[in-house]
Design an enzyme around this catalytic site. Structure first.
Site, PDB file in Angstrom:
ATOM      1  N   GLU A 263       2.900  -7.370   6.531  1.00 30.57           N
ATOM      2  CA  GLU A 263       4.264  -7.205   7.017  1.00 30.57           C
ATOM      3  C   GLU A 263       4.635  -5.737   6.890  1.00 30.57           C
ATOM      4  O   GLU A 263       4.277  -5.101   5.899  1.00 30.57           O
ATOM      5  CB  GLU A 263       5.275  -8.016   6.182  1.00 30.57           C
ATOM      6  CG  GLU A 263       5.120  -9.519   6.272  1.00 30.57           C
ATOM      7  CD  GLU A 263       4.077 -10.056   5.288  1.00 30.57           C
ATOM      8  OE1 GLU A 263       3.655  -9.301   4.381  1.00 30.57           O
ATOM      9  OE2 GLU A 263       3.675 -11.224   5.447  1.00 30.57           O
TER      10      GLU A 263
ATOM     11  N   TYR B 148      -1.152   1.779  10.816  1.00 31.51           N
ATOM     12  CA  TYR B 148      -1.861   0.511  11.021  1.00 31.51           C
ATOM     13  C   TYR B 148      -2.444   0.431  12.437  1.00 31.51           C
ATOM     14  O   TYR B 148      -3.555  -0.055  12.637  1.00 31.51           O
ATOM     15  CB  TYR B 148      -0.933  -0.681  10.778  1.00 31.51           C
ATOM     16  CG  TYR B 148      -0.461  -0.796   9.344  1.00 31.51           C
ATOM     17  CD1 TYR B 148      -1.355  -0.740   8.284  1.00 31.51           C
ATOM     18  CD2 TYR B 148       0.895  -0.962   9.047  1.00 31.51           C
ATOM     19  CE1 TYR B 148      -0.922  -0.842   6.971  1.00 31.51           C
ATOM     20  CE2 TYR B 148       1.339  -1.063   7.747  1.00 31.51           C
ATOM     21  CZ  TYR B 148       0.422  -1.002   6.711  1.00 31.51           C
ATOM     22  OH  TYR B 148       0.848  -1.100   5.410  1.00 31.51           O
TER      23      TYR B 148
ATOM     24  N   ILE C  20       0.862  -1.199   0.000  1.00 32.17           N
ATOM     25  CA  ILE C  20       0.000   0.000   0.000  1.00 32.17           C
ATOM     26  C   ILE C  20       0.890   1.238   0.000  1.00 32.17           C
ATOM     27  O   ILE C  20       1.915   1.278   0.691  1.00 32.17           O
ATOM     28  CB  ILE C  20      -0.973   0.024   1.218  1.00 32.17           C
ATOM     29  CG1 ILE C  20      -1.837   1.310   1.192  1.00 32.17           C
ATOM     30  CG2 ILE C  20      -0.257  -0.108   2.545  1.00 32.17           C
ATOM     31  CD1 ILE C  20      -3.035   1.274   2.151  1.00 32.17           C
ATOM     32  N   ALA C  21       0.521   2.204  -0.803  1.00 31.90           N
ATOM     33  CA  ALA C  21       1.243   3.486  -0.794  1.00 31.90           C
ATOM     34  C   ALA C  21       0.310   4.597  -1.267  1.00 31.90           C
ATOM     35  O   ALA C  21      -0.555   4.382  -2.117  1.00 31.90           O
ATOM     36  CB  ALA C  21       2.469   3.427  -1.708  1.00 31.90           C
TER      37      ALA C  21
ATOM     38  N   ASN D 266       9.666   1.384   9.980  1.00 34.45           N
ATOM     39  CA  ASN D 266       8.705   2.232   9.257  1.00 34.45           C
ATOM     40  C   ASN D 266       7.622   2.714  10.233  1.00 34.45           C
ATOM     41  O   ASN D 266       6.475   2.281  10.216  1.00 34.45           O
ATOM     42  CB  ASN D 266       8.094   1.467   8.080  1.00 34.45           C
ATOM     43  CG  ASN D 266       7.277   2.358   7.161  1.00 34.45           C
ATOM     44  OD1 ASN D 266       7.020   3.516   7.477  1.00 34.45           O
ATOM     45  ND2 ASN D 266       6.867   1.816   6.031  1.00 34.45           N
TER      46      ASN D 266
HETATM   47  C1  LIG Z   1       1.202   4.466   5.299  1.00 35.45           C
HETATM   48  C2  LIG Z   1       0.421   5.303   4.283  1.00 35.45           C
HETATM   49  C3  LIG Z   1      -0.154   4.375   3.198  1.00 35.45           C
HETATM   50  C4  LIG Z   1      -0.734   6.027   5.005  1.00 35.45           C
HETATM   51  O1  LIG Z   1      -1.547   6.679   4.041  1.00 35.45           O
HETATM   52  P1  LIG Z   1      -2.294   8.065   4.357  1.00 35.45           P
HETATM   53  O2  LIG Z   1      -3.238   8.317   3.248  1.00 35.45           O
HETATM   54  O3  LIG Z   1      -1.303   9.113   4.650  1.00 35.45           O
HETATM   55  O4  LIG Z   1      -3.062   7.698   5.705  1.00 35.45           O
HETATM   56  P2  LIG Z   1      -4.435   8.344   6.232  1.00 35.45           P
HETATM   57  O5  LIG Z   1      -4.436   9.808   5.933  1.00 35.45           O
HETATM   58  O6  LIG Z   1      -5.586   7.542   5.732  1.00 35.45           O
HETATM   59  O7  LIG Z   1      -4.274   8.109   7.787  1.00 35.45           O
HETATM   60  C5  LIG Z   1      -5.099   7.211   8.518  1.00 35.45           C
HETATM   61  C6  LIG Z   1      -4.766   7.340   9.975  1.00 35.45           C
HETATM   62  O8  LIG Z   1      -3.391   6.966  10.200  1.00 35.45           O
HETATM   63  C7  LIG Z   1      -2.723   8.018  10.886  1.00 35.45           C
HETATM   64  N1  LIG Z   1      -1.403   8.258  10.296  1.00 35.45           N
HETATM   65  C8  LIG Z   1      -1.102   8.344   8.982  1.00 35.45           C
HETATM   66  N2  LIG Z   1       0.215   8.658   8.835  1.00 35.45           N
HETATM   67  C9  LIG Z   1       0.696   8.788  10.106  1.00 35.45           C
HETATM   68  C10 LIG Z   1       1.969   9.131  10.634  1.00 35.45           C
HETATM   69  N3  LIG Z   1       2.993   9.445   9.846  1.00 35.45           N
HETATM   70  N4  LIG Z   1       2.127   9.155  11.982  1.00 35.45           N
HETATM   71  C11 LIG Z   1       1.082   8.897  12.798  1.00 35.45           C
HETATM   72  N5  LIG Z   1      -0.148   8.569  12.354  1.00 35.45           N
HETATM   73  C12 LIG Z   1      -0.334   8.523  11.035  1.00 35.45           C
HETATM   74  C13 LIG Z   1      -3.517   9.266  10.649  1.00 35.45           C
HETATM   75  O9  LIG Z   1      -3.432  10.112  11.784  1.00 35.45           O
HETATM   76  C14 LIG Z   1      -4.929   8.799  10.412  1.00 35.45           C
HETATM   77  O10 LIG Z   1      -5.696   8.785  11.574  1.00 35.45           O
HETATM   78  P3  LIG Z   1      -6.931   9.808  11.680  1.00 35.45           P
HETATM   79  O11 LIG Z   1      -7.775   9.564  10.454  1.00 35.45           O
HETATM   80  O12 LIG Z   1      -7.582   9.403  12.948  1.00 35.45           O
HETATM   81  O13 LIG Z   1      -6.313  11.160  11.688  1.00 35.45           O
HETATM   82  C15 LIG Z   1       1.319   6.397   3.635  1.00 35.45           C
HETATM   83  O14 LIG Z   1       1.912   7.128   4.669  1.00 35.45           O
HETATM   84  C16 LIG Z   1       2.398   5.856   2.709  1.00 35.45           C
HETATM   85  O15 LIG Z   1       2.167   5.657   1.519  1.00 35.45           O
HETATM   86  N6  LIG Z   1       3.638   5.648   3.223  1.00 35.45           N
HETATM   87  C17 LIG Z   1       4.756   5.237   2.365  1.00 35.45           C
HETATM   88  C18 LIG Z   1       4.612   3.798   1.894  1.00 35.45           C
HETATM   89  C19 LIG Z   1       4.517   2.831   3.071  1.00 35.45           C
HETATM   90  O16 LIG Z   1       5.293   2.892   4.011  1.00 35.45           O
HETATM   91  N7  LIG Z   1       3.555   1.905   2.977  1.00 35.45           N
HETATM   92  C20 LIG Z   1       3.322   0.893   4.004  1.00 35.45           C
HETATM   93  C21 LIG Z   1       4.232  -0.265   3.750  1.00 35.45           C
HETATM   94  S1  LIG Z   1       4.002  -1.563   4.947  1.00 35.45           S
END
Ligand SMILES: CC(C)(COP(=O)(O)OP(=O)(O)OC[C@H]1O[C@@H](n2cnc3c(N)ncnc32)[C@H](O)[C@@H]1OP(=O)(O)O)[C@@H](O)C(=O)NCCC(=O)NCCS
Length: 148
Positions: free
Chosen positions: A107, A119, A73-74, A112
């Site tokens: 995983e 999650y 997921i990204a 990270n």
């Molecule tokens: C992980 C990832 C997919 C999250 O996507 P996102 O669209 O930013 O997440 P959302 O906006 O839907 O956040 C959902 C919840 O998670 C929390 N969250 C998201 N990023 C966060 C961070 N950096 N630190 C703390 N909480 C976080 C948010 O606070 C949110 O909670 P809320 O709705 O109560 O405020 C994104 O950060 C990403 O693409 N990261 C890089 C790729 C990666 O690491 N993928 C996972 C591999 S295992």
């Protein structure tokens, strides 16, 4: 923006954009053929987030017996923290429930913290550690969310 955002199934045609986003998002990106292979498997659920014809997020998962495995997921950095990751994960959760999966799991690289916090926020808990899971030798946490 909200109205112009579409979450839909990933198609082979999306792979150029998906793969560019993969390379920007991960230190050890998947090879492109992983996406191609998964897209051809019938137990795969593959989604993209589209905004003005541009792919700004994606997620892949698969059914494994009575479990749902989230494999990737990204969300594009410019569009993070707007609920798109949560929306993709909700689709998986709904799919898991519809298919009577007992739990979802994934995983995540141990360092990270961004993803681990994400999650956790969605109700996943660390279940175990998988040593040397990644190609560069990093360990992974297995995180899990019970559905039943
Ligand atoms: C992980 C990832 C997919 C999250 O996507 P996102 O669209 O930013 O997440 P959302 O906006 O839907 O956040 C959902 C919840 O998670 C929390 N969250 C998201 N990023 C966060 C961070 N950096 N630190 C703390 N909480 C976080 C948010 O606070 C949110 O909670 P809320 O709705 O109560 O405020 C994104 O950060 C990403 O693409 N990261 C890089 C790729 C990666 O690491 N993928 C996972 C591999 S295992």
């Amino acid at each position: 923006m909200q109205k112009e955002i579409l979450i839909r199934e990933m198609e082979l045609n999306d792979l150029d954009q998906v793969y560019e986003l993969e390379k920007r998002s991960f230190p050890n990106p998947w090879p492109r053929y992983f996406f191609e292979g998964d897209l051809r498997e019938k137990n795969t659920v593959a989604l993209v987030v589209e905004y003005k014809k541009k792919i700004i997020g994606y997620a892949l998962g698969k059914y494994e017996d009575n479990k749902f495995h989230i494999t990737n997921i990204a969300v594009d950095r410019a569009y993070q923290s707007r609920g798109l990751g949560r929306a993709l994960m909700k689709r998986f959760e709904d799919a898991g429930r519809r298919n009577l999966c007992r739990f979802l799991y994934l995983e995540v690289r141990k360092n990270n913290l961004q993803a681990i916090n994400f999650y956790r926020k969605l109700g996943y808990q660390i279940d175990s550690i998988c040593r040397y899971y990644y190609i560069n030798g990093d360990d992974a946490y297995i995180m899990k969310k019970e559905l039943l």
